[in-house]
Structures are given as structure tokens and as C-alpha cells.
Design a protein around this motif. Structure first.
Motif, PDB file in Angstrom:
ATOM      1  N   ASN A 171       0.813  -1.215   0.000  1.00 28.61           N
ATOM      2  CA  ASN A 171       0.000   0.000   0.000  1.00 28.61           C
ATOM      3  C   ASN A 171       0.850   1.271   0.000  1.00 28.61           C
ATOM      4  OD1 ASN A 171      -2.823  -1.011   0.275  1.00 28.61           O
ATOM      5  ND2 ASN A 171      -1.892  -2.040   2.020  1.00 28.61           N
ATOM      6  N   LEU A 172       2.042   1.170  -0.504  1.00 32.43           N
ATOM      7  CA  LEU A 172       2.959   2.301  -0.453  1.00 32.43           C
ATOM      8  C   LEU A 172       2.444   3.510  -1.244  1.00 32.43           C
ATOM      9  CD1 LEU A 172       5.519   2.783   1.079  1.00 32.43           C
ATOM     10  CD2 LEU A 172       6.833   2.002  -0.890  1.00 32.43           C
ATOM     11  N   GLY A 173       1.698   3.285  -2.315  1.00 35.73           N
ATOM     12  CA  GLY A 173       1.125   4.395  -3.072  1.00 35.73           C
ATOM     13  C   GLY A 173       0.169   5.213  -2.214  1.00 35.73           C
ATOM     14  N   ILE A 174      -0.706   4.536  -1.475  1.00 40.89           N
ATOM     15  CA  ILE A 174      -1.637   5.216  -0.563  1.00 40.89           C
ATOM     16  C   ILE A 174      -0.857   5.937   0.533  1.00 40.89           C
ATOM     17  CG2 ILE A 174      -3.338   4.782   1.261  1.00 40.89           C
ATOM     18  CD1 ILE A 174      -4.783   4.634  -1.241  1.00 40.89           C
ATOM     19  N   VAL A 175       0.189   5.303   1.030  1.00 36.85           N
ATOM     20  CA  VAL A 175       0.990   5.917   2.097  1.00 36.85           C
ATOM     21  C   VAL A 175       1.586   7.233   1.620  1.00 36.85           C
ATOM     22  CG1 VAL A 175       3.076   5.660   3.514  1.00 36.85           C
ATOM     23  CG2 VAL A 175       1.470   3.748   3.291  1.00 36.85           C
ATOM     24  N   TYR A 176       2.156   7.241   0.427  1.00 39.71           N
ATOM     25  CA  TYR A 176       2.738   8.485  -0.103  1.00 39.71           C
ATOM     26  C   TYR A 176       1.671   9.563  -0.309  1.00 39.71           C
ATOM     27  CZ  TYR A 176       7.329   6.396  -0.864  1.00 39.71           C
ATOM     28  OH  TYR A 176       8.558   5.820  -0.692  1.00 39.71           O
ATOM     29  N   ALA A 177       0.521   9.168  -0.810  1.00 36.33           N
ATOM     30  CA  ALA A 177      -0.567  10.134  -0.998  1.00 36.33           C
ATOM     31  C   ALA A 177      -1.016  10.705   0.348  1.00 36.33           C
ATOM     32  CB  ALA A 177      -1.745   9.474  -1.724  1.00 36.33           C
ATOM     33  N   LEU A 178      -1.111   9.847   1.368  1.00 40.88           N
ATOM     34  CA  LEU A 178      -1.489  10.314   2.705  1.00 40.88           C
ATOM     35  C   LEU A 178      -0.432  11.236   3.301  1.00 40.88           C
ATOM     36  CD1 LEU A 178      -3.081   7.102   4.241  1.00 40.88           C
ATOM     37  CD2 LEU A 178      -4.236   9.225   3.604  1.00 40.88           C
ATOM     38  N   ILE A 179       0.822  10.956   3.024  1.00 37.86           N
ATOM     39  CA  ILE A 179       1.889  11.856   3.497  1.00 37.86           C
ATOM     40  C   ILE A 179       1.717  13.231   2.856  1.00 37.86           C
ATOM     41  CG2 ILE A 179       4.386  12.320   3.389  1.00 37.86           C
ATOM     42  CD1 ILE A 179       4.784   9.258   3.763  1.00 37.86           C
ATOM     43  N   GLY A 180       1.399  13.257   1.574  1.00 41.41           N
ATOM     44  CA  GLY A 180       1.157  14.538   0.900  1.00 41.41           C
ATOM     45  C   GLY A 180       0.007  15.299   1.537  1.00 41.41           C
ATOM     46  N   ALA A 181      -1.096  14.591   1.797  1.00 40.09           N
ATOM     47  CA  ALA A 181      -2.265  15.227   2.427  1.00 40.09           C
ATOM     48  C   ALA A 181      -1.905  15.730   3.818  1.00 40.09           C
ATOM     49  CB  ALA A 181      -3.423  14.242   2.494  1.00 40.09           C
ATOM     50  N   ALA A 182      -1.209  14.899   4.586  1.00 40.93           N
ATOM     51  CA  ALA A 182      -0.836  15.281   5.951  1.00 40.93           C
ATOM     52  C   ALA A 182       0.087  16.497   5.956  1.00 40.93           C
ATOM     53  CB  ALA A 182      -0.172  14.105   6.662  1.00 40.93           C
ATOM     54  N   LEU A 183       1.040  16.521   5.046  1.00 39.95           N
ATOM     55  CA  LEU A 183       1.956  17.671   4.980  1.00 39.95           C
ATOM     56  C   LEU A 183       1.223  18.954   4.635  1.00 39.95           C
ATOM     57  CD1 LEU A 183       5.087  16.127   3.221  1.00 39.95           C
ATOM     58  CD2 LEU A 183       4.888  16.852   5.611  1.00 39.95           C
ATOM     59  N   ALA A 184       0.275  18.878   3.709  1.00 41.25           N
ATOM     60  CA  ALA A 184      -0.491  20.072   3.332  1.00 41.25           C
ATOM     61  C   ALA A 184      -1.263  20.611   4.532  1.00 41.25           C
ATOM     62  CB  ALA A 184      -1.450  19.745   2.184  1.00 41.25           C
ATOM     63  N   VAL A 185      -1.906  19.711   5.277  1.00 42.77           N
ATOM     64  CA  VAL A 185      -2.692  20.125   6.437  1.00 42.77           C
ATOM     65  C   VAL A 185      -1.781  20.660   7.541  1.00 42.77           C
ATOM     66  CG1 VAL A 185      -4.242  19.318   8.259  1.00 42.77           C
ATOM     67  CG2 VAL A 185      -4.587  18.556   5.900  1.00 42.77           C
ATOM     68  N   LEU A 186      -0.717  19.920   7.841  1.00 42.80           N
ATOM     69  CA  LEU A 186       0.180  20.326   8.927  1.00 42.80           C
ATOM     70  C   LEU A 186       0.897  21.641   8.634  1.00 42.80           C
ATOM     71  CD1 LEU A 186       1.713  16.847   9.815  1.00 42.80           C
ATOM     72  CD2 LEU A 186       0.196  18.227  11.239  1.00 42.80           C
ATOM     73  N   ALA A 187       1.467  21.753   7.455  1.00 44.86           N
ATOM     74  CA  ALA A 187       2.230  22.965   7.130  1.00 44.86           C
ATOM     75  C   ALA A 187       1.326  24.190   7.050  1.00 44.86           C
ATOM     76  CB  ALA A 187       2.995  22.780   5.817  1.00 44.86           C
ATOM     77  N   GLY A 188       0.151  24.024   6.455  1.00 46.07           N
ATOM     78  CA  GLY A 188      -0.794  25.144   6.417  1.00 46.07           C
ATOM     79  C   GLY A 188      -1.228  25.561   7.803  1.00 46.07           C
ATOM     80  N   GLY A 189      -1.472  24.579   8.656  1.00 48.68           N
ATOM     81  CA  GLY A 189      -1.868  24.873  10.033  1.00 48.68           C
ATOM     82  C   GLY A 189      -0.776  25.547  10.833  1.00 48.68           C
ATOM     83  N   VAL A 190       0.455  25.074  10.673  1.00 54.08           N
ATOM     84  CA  VAL A 190       1.578  25.696  11.381  1.00 54.08           C
ATOM     85  C   VAL A 190       1.789  27.123  10.884  1.00 54.08           C
ATOM     86  CG1 VAL A 190       4.092  25.617  11.699  1.00 54.08           C
ATOM     87  CG2 VAL A 190       2.736  23.543  11.987  1.00 54.08           C
ATOM     88  N   GLY A 191       1.786  27.302   9.561  1.00 56.48           N
ATOM     89  CA  GLY A 191       1.961  28.642   9.006  1.00 56.48           C
ATOM     90  C   GLY A 191       0.883  29.597   9.483  1.00 56.48           C
ATOM     91  N   SER A 192      -0.365  29.132   9.487  1.00 63.16           N
ATOM     92  CA  SER A 192      -1.466  29.968   9.967  1.00 63.16           C
ATOM     93  C   SER A 192      -1.328  30.289  11.446  1.00 63.16           C
ATOM     94  CB  SER A 192      -2.806  29.275   9.727  1.00 63.16           C
ATOM     95  OG  SER A 192      -3.200  29.425   8.389  1.00 63.16           O
ATOM     96  N   SER A 193      -0.994  29.294  12.238  1.00 62.89           N
ATOM     97  CA  SER A 193      -0.848  29.523  13.678  1.00 62.89           C
ATOM     98  C   SER A 193       0.209  30.576  13.968  1.00 62.89           C
ATOM     99  CB  SER A 193      -0.474  28.219  14.383  1.00 62.89           C
ATOM    100  OG  SER A 193      -1.494  27.274  14.263  1.00 62.89           O
ATOM    101  N   LEU A 194       1.331  30.466  13.279  1.00 64.87           N
ATOM    102  CA  LEU A 194       2.390  31.455  13.482  1.00 64.87           C
ATOM    103  C   LEU A 194       1.945  32.843  13.034  1.00 64.87           C
ATOM    104  CD1 LEU A 194       5.447  29.332  12.301  1.00 64.87           C
ATOM    105  CD2 LEU A 194       4.884  29.984  14.656  1.00 64.87           C
ATOM    106  N   GLY A 195       1.326  32.916  11.866  1.00 58.28           N
ATOM    107  CA  GLY A 195       0.890  34.208  11.337  1.00 58.28           C
ATOM    108  C   GLY A 195      -0.182  34.871  12.174  1.00 58.28           C
ATOM    109  N   VAL A 196      -1.170  34.087  12.582  1.00 53.79           N
ATOM    110  CA  VAL A 196      -2.238  34.630  13.420  1.00 53.79           C
ATOM    111  C   VAL A 196      -1.675  35.068  14.769  1.00 53.79           C
ATOM    112  CG1 VAL A 196      -4.364  33.987  14.644  1.00 53.79           C
ATOM    113  CG2 VAL A 196      -4.088  33.390  12.248  1.00 53.79           C
ATOM    114  N   GLY A 197      -0.696  34.327  15.267  1.00 48.57           N
ATOM    115  CA  GLY A 197      -0.059  34.706  16.523  1.00 48.57           C
ATOM    116  C   GLY A 197       0.689  36.023  16.428  1.00 48.57           C
ATOM    117  N   ILE A 198       1.436  36.201  15.353  1.00 46.64           N
ATOM    118  CA  ILE A 198       2.179  37.446  15.136  1.00 46.64           C
ATOM    119  C   ILE A 198       1.216  38.624  15.060  1.00 46.64           C
ATOM    120  CG2 ILE A 198       3.583  38.720  13.450  1.00 46.64           C
ATOM    121  CD1 ILE A 198       4.856  35.918  12.756  1.00 46.64           C
ATOM    122  N   ALA A 199       0.184  38.472  14.242  1.00 44.50           N
ATOM    123  CA  ALA A 199      -0.798  39.550  14.092  1.00 44.50           C
ATOM    124  C   ALA A 199      -1.572  39.772  15.391  1.00 44.50           C
ATOM    125  CB  ALA A 199      -1.755  39.233  12.950  1.00 44.50           C
TER     126      ALA A 199
END
Length: 160
Positions: A6-34
Motif C-alpha cells: 500500500n505504499l502508493g496510498i501511504v505516499y498520498a497520505l503523506i502529501g495530504a498530511a503535509l499540506a494540512v500540517l504545514a498550512g496549520g503551522v503557518g497559519s498559527s504562526l501568522g495569526v499569533g504574530i498579528a
């Protein structure tokens, strides 16, 4: 079901997880600064709360965009309301790569937008009648996040 089959699904899930995590971290930092800047203005003049709140919330969109791409990936690979797709490793890696634009831009633009929003909040502190101009400044950073979102959505939907 093992990891290797199931390595194809695993890689796709890593992509989804990275998009969610990085967007959330970036937003948290930005909202905190503002939010730090907004707190200072509100402590001096509580009547400016509505205007500074809008400016503080602008960097929060990166997390929403990452979440959107994450949901699209999950839907495309059949994990939302269906059976998981049989993805090859190559397809999974392509989906992961398709998630990278919003992952990277969402992570980096959140703090940048937070800094611009903080500066715009400073404008509101001194000249509250300039709200429209002040809001335009962090919105310019948002433009590039939206472009990254568009590319990720188009690529993910074309691949799966």
C-alpha cells in the motif's frame, strides 16, 4: 494489508498530511504574530477590535487551504466515502508532489502574512479610516498562497 503493498496510498497520505500540517503551522504562526499587534491596539482603544480582528484572521486562511487540499486528496484516493484506491508507488509520489505547492507556500506565507498584518494593524492604530488600504497589504501575500492552492488542487484532481 501490509505497508509495502500500500505504499502508493501511504505516499498520498503523506502529501495530504503535509499540506494540512504545514498550512496549520503557518497559519498559527501568522495569526499569533498579528494577534500580538492586535492585542496592543485593543488595549489602547477597544473600539478598533473589529478592524484589527479582520487583519489578524487573514493569515489563518493558509490552514484552511491546506485542509482543503487534504480533503481533496482523501476523496480522490477513496478514503472518504469509499474504498481505498489501488495506487501505485508512482501515483502516490505524484500526489505527494502535487501537495507540495500548498504545503511549502502555506507554511512560509503564514508568518510573512502575519508580519504584514501586524504592520497593517499599526496603520489602524494611527489611522483607523485607512482600513481598506491596510487590508490590501496582507491580501497581497494571500495572492501567492491562492496560486499555490490552485496548482495543488489542479494537480491532485488530475492525477488521482
Amino acid at each position: 494489508m501490509d505497508l509495502w503493498s500500500n505504499l502508493g496510498i501511504v505516499y498520498a497520505l503523506i502529501g495530504a498530511a503535509l499540506a494540512v500540517l504545514a498550512g496549520g503551522v503557518g497559519s498559527s504562526l501568522g495569526v499569533g504574530i498579528a494577534g500580538e499587534a492586535a492585542s496592543g491596539v485593543i488595549s489602547e482603544d477597544p473600539s478598533k477590535f473589529g478592524k484589527v480582528l479582520v487583519l489578524q484572521l487573514l493569515p489563518g486562511t493558509n490552514g484552511i487551504y491546506g485542509l482543503l487540499v487534504g480533503f481533496i486528496v482523501l476523496a480522490q484516493i477513496g478514503l472518504l466515502g469509499g474504498a481505498p484506491a489501488d495506487l501505485t508507488v508512482q501515483q502516490g509520489l505524484l500526489i505527494l508532489a502535487a501537495c507540495l505547492p500548498i504545503t511549502i507556500v502555506g507554511w512560509l506565507s503564514g508568518p510573512a502574512q502575519g508580519k504584514v498584518s501586524a504592520a497593517a494593524i499599526g496603520i489602524i492604530a494611527k489611522k483607523p479610516d485607512q482600513f481598506g488600504k491596510a487590508m490590501l497589504l496582507p491580501a497581497m501575500v494571500e495572492t501567492y498562497t491562492i496560486l499555490a492552492l490552485l496548482i495543488s488542487i489542479l494537480a491532485v484532481t488530475a492525477l488521482a
